[in-house]
Write a protein that holds these residues in place. Structure first.
Motif, PDB file in Angstrom:
ATOM      1  N   VAL A   5      -7.699  55.061 -14.343  1.00  0.00           N
ATOM      2  CA  VAL A   5      -8.720  54.536 -15.245  1.00  0.00           C
ATOM      3  C   VAL A   5      -8.618  53.018 -15.302  1.00  0.00           C
ATOM      4  N   LEU A   6      -9.749  52.355 -15.025  1.00  0.00           N
ATOM      5  CA  LEU A   6      -9.841  50.906 -15.177  1.00  0.00           C
ATOM      6  C   LEU A   6     -10.702  50.622 -16.399  1.00  0.00           C
ATOM      7  N   ASP A   7     -10.180  49.861 -17.337  1.00  0.00           N
ATOM      8  CA  ASP A   7     -10.956  49.425 -18.494  1.00  0.00           C
ATOM      9  C   ASP A   7     -11.522  48.048 -18.191  1.00  0.00           C
ATOM     10  N   VAL A   8     -12.843  47.926 -18.295  1.00  0.00           N
ATOM     11  CA  VAL A   8     -13.512  46.663 -18.001  1.00  0.00           C
ATOM     12  C   VAL A   8     -14.196  46.194 -19.273  1.00  0.00           C
ATOM     13  N   GLU A  21     -24.137  46.374 -10.393  1.00  0.00           N
ATOM     14  CA  GLU A  21     -24.385  45.819  -9.063  1.00  0.00           C
ATOM     15  C   GLU A  21     -23.112  45.840  -8.222  1.00  0.00           C
ATOM     16  N   ALA A  22     -21.993  45.524  -8.851  1.00  0.00           N
ATOM     17  CA  ALA A  22     -20.714  45.522  -8.138  1.00  0.00           C
ATOM     18  C   ALA A  22     -20.346  46.926  -7.670  1.00  0.00           C
ATOM     19  N   ILE A  23     -20.566  47.917  -8.521  1.00  0.00           N
ATOM     20  CA  ILE A  23     -20.266  49.300  -8.151  1.00  0.00           C
ATOM     21  C   ILE A  23     -21.120  49.707  -6.954  1.00  0.00           C
ATOM     22  N   ASP A  24     -22.416  49.403  -7.022  1.00  0.00           N
ATOM     23  CA  ASP A  24     -23.311  49.736  -5.908  1.00  0.00           C
ATOM     24  C   ASP A  24     -22.870  49.056  -4.613  1.00  0.00           C
ATOM     25  N   SER A  25     -22.552  47.776  -4.692  1.00  0.00           N
ATOM     26  CA  SER A  25     -22.125  47.021  -3.504  1.00  0.00           C
ATOM     27  C   SER A  25     -20.823  47.562  -2.943  1.00  0.00           C
ATOM     28  N   PHE A  26     -19.887  47.892  -3.816  1.00  0.00           N
ATOM     29  CA  PHE A  26     -18.590  48.410  -3.396  1.00  0.00           C
ATOM     30  C   PHE A  26     -18.746  49.748  -2.677  1.00  0.00           C
ATOM     31  N   ILE A  27     -19.573  50.635  -3.246  1.00  0.00           N
ATOM     32  CA  ILE A  27     -19.783  51.939  -2.626  1.00  0.00           C
ATOM     33  C   ILE A  27     -20.433  51.785  -1.255  1.00  0.00           C
ATOM     34  N   GLN A  28     -21.428  50.902  -1.175  1.00  0.00           N
ATOM     35  CA  GLN A  28     -22.089  50.663   0.107  1.00  0.00           C
ATOM     36  C   GLN A  28     -21.103  50.103   1.136  1.00  0.00           C
ATOM     37  N   MET A  29     -20.288  49.157   0.715  1.00  0.00           N
ATOM     38  CA  MET A  29     -19.309  48.545   1.603  1.00  0.00           C
ATOM     39  C   MET A  29     -18.292  49.587   2.099  1.00  0.00           C
ATOM     40  N   GLN A  30     -17.807  50.420   1.200  1.00  0.00           N
ATOM     41  CA  GLN A  30     -16.842  51.449   1.581  1.00  0.00           C
ATOM     42  C   GLN A  30     -17.474  52.465   2.522  1.00  0.00           C
ATOM     43  N   LEU A  66      -8.530  53.264  -4.004  1.00  0.00           N
ATOM     44  CA  LEU A  66      -9.903  52.825  -4.258  1.00  0.00           C
ATOM     45  C   LEU A  66     -10.018  52.103  -5.598  1.00  0.00           C
ATOM     46  N   ALA A  67      -9.266  52.548  -6.586  1.00  0.00           N
ATOM     47  CA  ALA A  67      -9.266  51.867  -7.887  1.00  0.00           C
ATOM     48  C   ALA A  67      -8.732  50.446  -7.733  1.00  0.00           C
ATOM     49  N   GLN A  68      -7.656  50.292  -6.986  1.00  0.00           N
ATOM     50  CA  GLN A  68      -7.092  48.954  -6.756  1.00  0.00           C
ATOM     51  C   GLN A  68      -8.069  48.081  -5.976  1.00  0.00           C
ATOM     52  N   ALA A  69      -8.705  48.664  -4.969  1.00  0.00           N
ATOM     53  CA  ALA A  69      -9.660  47.908  -4.159  1.00  0.00           C
ATOM     54  C   ALA A  69     -10.849  47.474  -5.007  1.00  0.00           C
ATOM     55  N   PHE A  70     -11.343  48.363  -5.871  1.00  0.00           N
ATOM     56  CA  PHE A  70     -12.476  47.976  -6.713  1.00  0.00           C
ATOM     57  C   PHE A  70     -12.066  46.913  -7.726  1.00  0.00           C
ATOM     58  N   ASP A  71     -10.898  47.029  -8.286  1.00  0.00           N
ATOM     59  CA  ASP A  71     -10.424  46.040  -9.258  1.00  0.00           C
ATOM     60  C   ASP A  71     -10.403  44.644  -8.633  1.00  0.00           C
ATOM     61  N   ALA A  72      -9.899  44.533  -7.414  1.00  0.00           N
ATOM     62  CA  ALA A  72      -9.887  43.247  -6.712  1.00  0.00           C
ATOM     63  C   ALA A  72     -11.307  42.801  -6.386  1.00  0.00           C
ATOM     64  N   PHE A  73     -12.148  43.737  -5.958  1.00  0.00           N
ATOM     65  CA  PHE A  73     -13.541  43.425  -5.636  1.00  0.00           C
ATOM     66  C   PHE A  73     -14.267  42.901  -6.877  1.00  0.00           C
ATOM     67  N   TRP A  74     -14.105  43.573  -7.999  1.00  0.00           N
ATOM     68  CA  TRP A  74     -14.766  43.170  -9.246  1.00  0.00           C
ATOM     69  C   TRP A  74     -14.286  41.793  -9.704  1.00  0.00           C
ATOM     70  N   SER A  75     -13.028  41.499  -9.553  1.00  0.00           N
ATOM     71  CA  SER A  75     -12.491  40.202  -9.955  1.00  0.00           C
ATOM     72  C   SER A  75     -13.202  39.048  -9.236  1.00  0.00           C
ATOM     73  N   SER A  76     -13.522  39.251  -7.967  1.00  0.00           N
ATOM     74  CA  SER A  76     -14.232  38.206  -7.231  1.00  0.00           C
ATOM     75  C   SER A  76     -15.744  38.292  -7.417  1.00  0.00           C
ATOM     76  N   PHE A  77     -16.283  39.507  -7.483  1.00  0.00           N
ATOM     77  CA  PHE A  77     -17.731  39.700  -7.606  1.00  0.00           C
ATOM     78  C   PHE A  77     -18.266  39.112  -8.909  1.00  0.00           C
ATOM     79  N   ARG A  78     -17.521  39.272  -9.994  1.00  0.00           N
ATOM     80  CA  ARG A  78     -18.005  38.792 -11.290  1.00  0.00           C
ATOM     81  C   ARG A  78     -18.084  37.281 -11.356  1.00  0.00           C
ATOM     82  N   LEU A  79     -17.416  36.590 -10.449  1.00  0.00           N
ATOM     83  CA  LEU A  79     -17.446  35.122 -10.433  1.00  0.00           C
ATOM     84  C   LEU A  79     -18.568  34.570  -9.570  1.00  0.00           C
ATOM     85  N   LEU A  80     -19.199  35.422  -8.748  1.00  0.00           N
ATOM     86  CA  LEU A  80     -20.276  34.964  -7.877  1.00  0.00           C
ATOM     87  C   LEU A  80     -21.499  34.583  -8.714  1.00  0.00           C
ATOM     88  N   PRO A  81     -22.226  33.567  -8.247  1.00  0.00           N
ATOM     89  CA  PRO A  81     -23.444  33.174  -9.001  1.00  0.00           C
ATOM     90  C   PRO A  81     -24.551  34.202  -8.896  1.00  0.00           C
TER      91      PRO A  81
END
Length: 81
Positions: A5-8, A21-30, A66-81
């Motif tokens: 469980v990841l709490d965001v 948007e991040a979830i959609d992008s992550f699923i597509q990328m995977q 996958l949880a670890q990969a998404f956590d890292a992905f979200w950390s960078s995705f949320r900073l994108l403009p």
């Protein structure tokens, strides 16, 4: 199999949309990485409230990697403009 469980914590509605948007992008990328073999992905998202009344999204994964990969992905995705 234990759930991961990841709490965001979300600052506002815009960040909630951003998370979707991040979830959609992550699923597509995977899925693209998996190629013809297919991609088995179990994810549940629910809204909960923290002890101070703050709104949180809980992302529940079946696979730790996958949880670890998404956590890292979200950390960078949320900073994108």
């Amino acid at each position: 199999m234990a759930e991961v469980v990841l709490d965001v914590e979300l600052m506002d509605e815009a960040e909630d949309v951003r998370l979707s948007e991040a979830i959609d992008s992550f699923i597509q990328m995977q899925g693209q990485r998996a190629g013809a073999d297919g991609f088995d992905f179990d994810l549940m998202v629910r809204t909960v409230f923290g002890p101070g009344g703050e709104r949180l999204k809980q992302l529940i994964f079946q696979k730790h990697d996958l949880a670890q990969a998404f956590d890292a992905f979200w950390s960078s995705f949320r900073l994108l403009p």
